[in-house]
Motif scaffolding. Sequence first.
Motif, PDB file in Angstrom:
ATOM      1  N   GLY A 264       3.624 -19.172  -9.960  1.00 37.25           N
ATOM      2  CA  GLY A 264       3.962 -17.766  -9.780  1.00 37.25           C
ATOM      3  C   GLY A 264       2.933 -17.042  -8.936  1.00 37.25           C
ATOM      4  N   ARG A 265       1.678 -17.428  -9.061  1.00 37.96           N
ATOM      5  CA  ARG A 265       0.613 -16.818  -8.255  1.00 37.96           C
ATOM      6  C   ARG A 265       0.773 -17.194  -6.773  1.00 37.96           C
ATOM      7  N   VAL A 266       1.092 -18.466  -6.537  1.00 35.87           N
ATOM      8  CA  VAL A 266       1.319 -18.920  -5.163  1.00 35.87           C
ATOM      9  C   VAL A 266       2.543 -18.210  -4.581  1.00 35.87           C
ATOM     10  N   GLN A 267       3.619 -18.132  -5.364  1.00 38.16           N
ATOM     11  CA  GLN A 267       4.833 -17.475  -4.901  1.00 38.16           C
ATOM     12  C   GLN A 267       4.591 -15.992  -4.625  1.00 38.16           C
ATOM     13  N   PHE A 268       3.790 -15.354  -5.471  1.00 42.49           N
ATOM     14  CA  PHE A 268       3.456 -13.940  -5.280  1.00 42.49           C
ATOM     15  C   PHE A 268       2.779 -13.726  -3.929  1.00 42.49           C
ATOM     16  N   ALA A 269       1.803 -14.601  -3.610  1.00 41.68           N
ATOM     17  CA  ALA A 269       1.105 -14.469  -2.332  1.00 41.68           C
ATOM     18  C   ALA A 269       2.050 -14.628  -1.154  1.00 41.68           C
ATOM     19  N   ARG A 270       2.971 -15.568  -1.244  1.00 40.52           N
ATOM     20  CA  ARG A 270       3.906 -15.793  -0.144  1.00 40.52           C
ATOM     21  C   ARG A 270       4.879 -14.622  -0.001  1.00 40.52           C
ATOM     22  N   GLN A 271       5.347 -14.096  -1.125  1.00 39.54           N
ATOM     23  CA  GLN A 271       6.278 -12.967  -1.062  1.00 39.54           C
ATOM     24  C   GLN A 271       5.610 -11.711  -0.518  1.00 39.54           C
ATOM     25  N   LYS A 272       4.303 -11.611  -0.725  1.00 39.85           N
ATOM     26  CA  LYS A 272       3.558 -10.467  -0.188  1.00 39.85           C
ATOM     27  C   LYS A 272       3.139 -10.694   1.265  1.00 39.85           C
ATOM     28  N   HIS A 273       3.499 -11.858   1.820  1.00 42.69           N
ATOM     29  CA  HIS A 273       3.125 -12.220   3.191  1.00 42.69           C
ATOM     30  C   HIS A 273       1.610 -12.142   3.361  1.00 42.69           C
ATOM     31  N   ALA A 274       0.903 -12.700   2.392  1.00 39.84           N
ATOM     32  CA  ALA A 274      -0.555 -12.618   2.390  1.00 39.84           C
ATOM     33  C   ALA A 274      -1.157 -13.320   3.603  1.00 39.84           C
ATOM     34  N   ASP A 275      -2.142 -12.679   4.197  1.00 41.67           N
ATOM     35  CA  ASP A 275      -2.939 -13.297   5.259  1.00 41.67           C
ATOM     36  C   ASP A 275      -4.155 -13.998   4.668  1.00 41.67           C
ATOM     37  N   LEU A 276      -4.442 -13.721   3.390  1.00 35.12           N
ATOM     38  CA  LEU A 276      -5.556 -14.359   2.700  1.00 35.12           C
ATOM     39  C   LEU A 276      -5.318 -14.251   1.193  1.00 35.12           C
ATOM     40  N   PHE A 277      -5.574 -15.346   0.487  1.00 32.80           N
ATOM     41  CA  PHE A 277      -5.420 -15.397  -0.972  1.00 32.80           C
ATOM     42  C   PHE A 277      -6.754 -15.822  -1.561  1.00 32.80           C
ATOM     43  N   VAL A 278      -7.309 -14.984  -2.447  1.00 28.72           N
ATOM     44  CA  VAL A 278      -8.612 -15.273  -3.049  1.00 28.72           C
ATOM     45  C   VAL A 278      -8.453 -15.314  -4.562  1.00 28.72           C
ATOM     46  N   SER A 279      -8.595 -16.501  -5.140  1.00 25.65           N
ATOM     47  CA  SER A 279      -8.527 -16.665  -6.589  1.00 25.65           C
ATOM     48  C   SER A 279      -9.939 -16.579  -7.155  1.00 25.65           C
ATOM     49  N   ILE A 280     -10.117 -15.786  -8.210  1.00 20.73           N
ATOM     50  CA  ILE A 280     -11.452 -15.468  -8.723  1.00 20.73           C
ATOM     51  C   ILE A 280     -11.600 -16.036 -10.129  1.00 20.73           C
ATOM     52  N   HIS A 281     -12.687 -16.789 -10.336  1.00 19.32           N
ATOM     53  CA  HIS A 281     -12.909 -17.453 -11.620  1.00 19.32           C
ATOM     54  C   HIS A 281     -14.380 -17.371 -12.021  1.00 19.32           C
ATOM     55  N   ALA A 282     -14.643 -17.706 -13.268  1.00 17.20           N
ATOM     56  CA  ALA A 282     -16.014 -17.805 -13.799  1.00 17.20           C
ATOM     57  C   ALA A 282     -15.964 -18.882 -14.873  1.00 17.20           C
ATOM     58  N   ASP A 283     -16.078 -20.124 -14.479  1.00 16.19           N
ATOM     59  CA  ASP A 283     -15.768 -21.263 -15.330  1.00 16.19           C
ATOM     60  C   ASP A 283     -16.912 -21.619 -16.275  1.00 16.19           C
ATOM     61  N   SER A 284     -16.754 -22.732 -16.940  1.00 17.55           N
ATOM     62  CA  SER A 284     -17.825 -23.305 -17.753  1.00 17.55           C
ATOM     63  C   SER A 284     -17.866 -24.801 -17.476  1.00 17.55           C
ATOM     64  N   PHE A 285     -19.038 -25.379 -17.719  1.00 17.61           N
ATOM     65  CA  PHE A 285     -19.188 -26.814 -17.483  1.00 17.61           C
ATOM     66  C   PHE A 285     -20.305 -27.329 -18.374  1.00 17.61           C
ATOM     67  N   SER A 286     -20.204 -28.587 -18.758  1.00 20.51           N
ATOM     68  CA  SER A 286     -21.223 -29.166 -19.618  1.00 20.51           C
ATOM     69  C   SER A 286     -22.562 -29.199 -18.891  1.00 20.51           C
ATOM     70  N   GLY A 287     -23.609 -28.795 -19.589  1.00 22.49           N
ATOM     71  CA  GLY A 287     -24.932 -28.755 -18.975  1.00 22.49           C
ATOM     72  C   GLY A 287     -25.336 -27.324 -18.686  1.00 22.49           C
ATOM     73  N   ALA A 288     -26.328 -26.815 -19.419  1.00 21.84           N
ATOM     74  CA  ALA A 288     -26.733 -25.419 -19.277  1.00 21.84           C
ATOM     75  C   ALA A 288     -27.388 -25.136 -17.926  1.00 21.84           C
ATOM     76  N   ASP A 289     -27.783 -26.190 -17.177  1.00 18.99           N
ATOM     77  CA  ASP A 289     -28.430 -25.982 -15.887  1.00 18.99           C
ATOM     78  C   ASP A 289     -27.430 -25.755 -14.763  1.00 18.99           C
TER      79      ASP A 289
END
Length: 443
Positions: A264-289
């Motif tokens: 749905g996110r991909v389809q939304f960008a195409r329907q909006k005729h996006a010239d740029l799509f930026v997905s924003i995240h703040a993940d987690s991963f094993s290892g505190a470093d």
Amino acid sequence: MLSIAWPASAQSPSPRLALNEDVAEVGVAAAEGSALSGDVSLKEGIAPEAGEGAPAVAGPIVAREARVVGDGARTRFIMDLSGPAAVSVFMLDEPYRVVVDLPEMHFELPAETGKSGKGLVSAFRYGLISAGKSRIVLDATGPVAVDKAFVLPAEKGQPARVVVDLVRSTRTAFLETLRVSRDRMNEAQKAEALPGPAPNDGKLRIVLDPGHGGIDSGAIAKSGTLEKHIVLAFANQLKEKLAANPRYEVTMTRTDDSFMPLRGRVQFARQKHADLFVSIHADSFSGADIRGATVYTLSERASDRMAASIAESENKSDILAGVDVPEDTDEVSDILIDLARRETKNFAVVFARNVIKELKPDVRLFKRPHQQAGFMVLKAPDVPSALVELGYLSNPDDEKLLTSAEWRDKTAVAISRAIDEFFRSRVADMAASGPVTPQVGEP
């Protein structure tokens, strides 16, 4: 001891079933392999003949407690509500899930609720799935059948309750139930709308995609900070910076705590005729470093195991939210789409390099800031797309930055500069009709 009255029309084996939450057995035998034909739905949200309805509840319904009781043959899910509600149930496989849809409600439940289960349910999740609609996803330990699903009204000092009874089934019976359910859904759903002609107004269109949302919280820091809230706050700040440029039209895949499927996110960008799509995240991963910002672009081959692991985790968003994920079919084989992807992937690499260049002076970067992996959300064939990992909530220092309005503002300014530079170079390249063939790697 918890006693729940069965409605007479539910065809219970006995008029009343007593469930003790401290014992493993539920005293009702279930036929092996029994299955429900399609969805279970109660339009009025109250089991027939369950007694006189409770008075109307002002404001949104509130869920205050949820539990799972039973054993490996028969298991019951119960959620206490402040009032009656409509309920519908369907099932999904790979992995086995039972999905319970309800009207929009507030979930005021302890933080640990749903992290463990009992009997046929290993765990469950809950949250907003779309405007006006909430969802509970039960992770099943194997093939199951929904024996009964109903809502009991408040009665004799007891709250209203959602009740879902599961019994052990067989793979064959489960798949038949799933087929019937999917056939009904396919009949009800319209074909995906193709994008119409792009407006001829000279605007450059940017779609910001705050990851996760609603039932899908994303990464969770040890302190309880949720990724879905962090990335929405950042996207709002970035949108504000970009909106200052009158040439930009900026939209967001979500503006509140709601969920949108990856496709749905991909389809939304195409329907909006996006010239740029930026997905924003703040993940987690094993290892505190592990910390610092990372920019991902699309590739079927991941840069390394970490990139592959993060992409795999992000691609499970639909599964966690109880969304049926169809397999790609003609997209991969269509040579025209493959060619379009090559060009847009090259543009995405240009953007990634710009982001890293702008972030480097003021924002800590991951040791390899440009990575590649097969993120589903980046697969629009005609929209340059990148996923910006702002930092890692699994790292306490990154979490402090991610929750800082000052840091978010500084980072939003840097990314807005990168977007400005991306469009300046792209417009210049298009005017000169020159190919864009950057090499993947650090700037």
